[in-house]
Design a protein around this motif. Sequence first.
Motif, PDB file in Angstrom:
ATOM      1  N   GLN A 117       0.827  -1.212   0.000  1.00 25.26           N
ATOM      2  CA  GLN A 117       0.000   0.000   0.000  1.00 25.26           C
ATOM      3  C   GLN A 117       0.857   1.257   0.000  1.00 25.26           C
ATOM      4  N   SER A 118       1.992   1.223   0.708  1.00 25.93           N
ATOM      5  CA  SER A 118       2.836   2.424   0.745  1.00 25.93           C
ATOM      6  C   SER A 118       3.459   2.686  -0.620  1.00 25.93           C
ATOM      7  N   VAL A 119       3.752   1.624  -1.355  1.00 23.37           N
ATOM      8  CA  VAL A 119       4.291   1.788  -2.712  1.00 23.37           C
ATOM      9  C   VAL A 119       3.196   2.313  -3.652  1.00 23.37           C
ATOM     10  N   LEU A 120       1.986   1.760  -3.538  1.00 20.11           N
ATOM     11  CA  LEU A 120       0.880   2.195  -4.416  1.00 20.11           C
ATOM     12  C   LEU A 120       0.530   3.664  -4.153  1.00 20.11           C
ATOM     13  N   ARG A 121       0.490   4.028  -2.875  1.00 18.76           N
ATOM     14  CA  ARG A 121       0.180   5.413  -2.495  1.00 18.76           C
ATOM     15  C   ARG A 121       1.213   6.357  -3.091  1.00 18.76           C
TER      16      ARG A 121
END
Length: 283
Positions: free
Chosen positions: A203-207
Amino acid sequence: MKTLKIAIQKSGRLNEKSVELLKNCGLNFENYKSSLISPVSNFPLEILFLRDDDIPEYVQDGIADLGIVGENVIQETEVEVSYLQRLGFGKCSLKIAVPNNSDINSLADLHGKAIATTYPAILGKFLKQQNITSDIRTISGSVEISPGLGLSDAICDLVSTGGTLKSNGLKPFADVMSSEAVLIGSKAIAESNLVLELIQRIQSVLRAKETKYVVLNVEKQNLAAVTALLPGVKSPSVVPLAEEGWVAVHTVIPERDFWDRISQLKQAGAQGIVVMPIEKIIL
Ligand code: ATP
Ligand code: ZN
């Protein structure tokens, strides 16, 4: 600690993006083309490289704990797995298409017609919902050439740009489903701490992908007008410049309305705007 296994496509449209996502999560592994399993050196995880069609069943049966695969494949294999995260790549639609000169003009016209597809389960369900009975011809590939060969009246196949349909004299006609790559997990594993850690990293990469880091200079008198346009993660950082009366503003901007936002910022007095990609955003 138990080592998790994640299944990804060995080669094909989802391979590169799946490997890139996992590497961006800080996972260190060799992308061996020749081997089936690659261990991750800095996380208790092994990567299994498989044909995409096999991934949902491997995950359902617990041979792999996690998998990255297109929703289309999951629906077609009709497995029991948990959807853990949409991944934003591998976007495509499953569409029914007919030859440009076809006399099929409405869904009802498909009644009694032959439709070639590699997705008989999804197509069958769709037609049933529409109360249409067609002759579904399951073939294993090159679906788009079947009307030209006289094997079917229509096809049902994955489309992203529509180029393949066009070059085969076909036109899209009805949407059956839209799809993207998703992270799936076996029902048993979905709640484990290691899985949650991995989902958080993803999720941190997608964000971060959805946002840009922006630094700009502005005269103090225009600062309020500029910051009013900036949501930021919390609020923008404002740093004084050596030149009296000027400040630098640091913030993040969503990718989707990026150019609109930049032109509004310029109008509000922002200068020397520097835009940078972000690697991760951890909330
Ligand atoms: P494998 O050898 O692993 O069985 P494949 O030939 O079945 O591969 P690919 O063509 O590599 O599969 O497609 C993998 C996935 O990529 C599809 O299941 C779908 O989710 C997604 N995809 C995105 N765009 C397209 C497209 N235009 N055509 C087909 N698949 C697409
Ligand atoms: Zn496949």
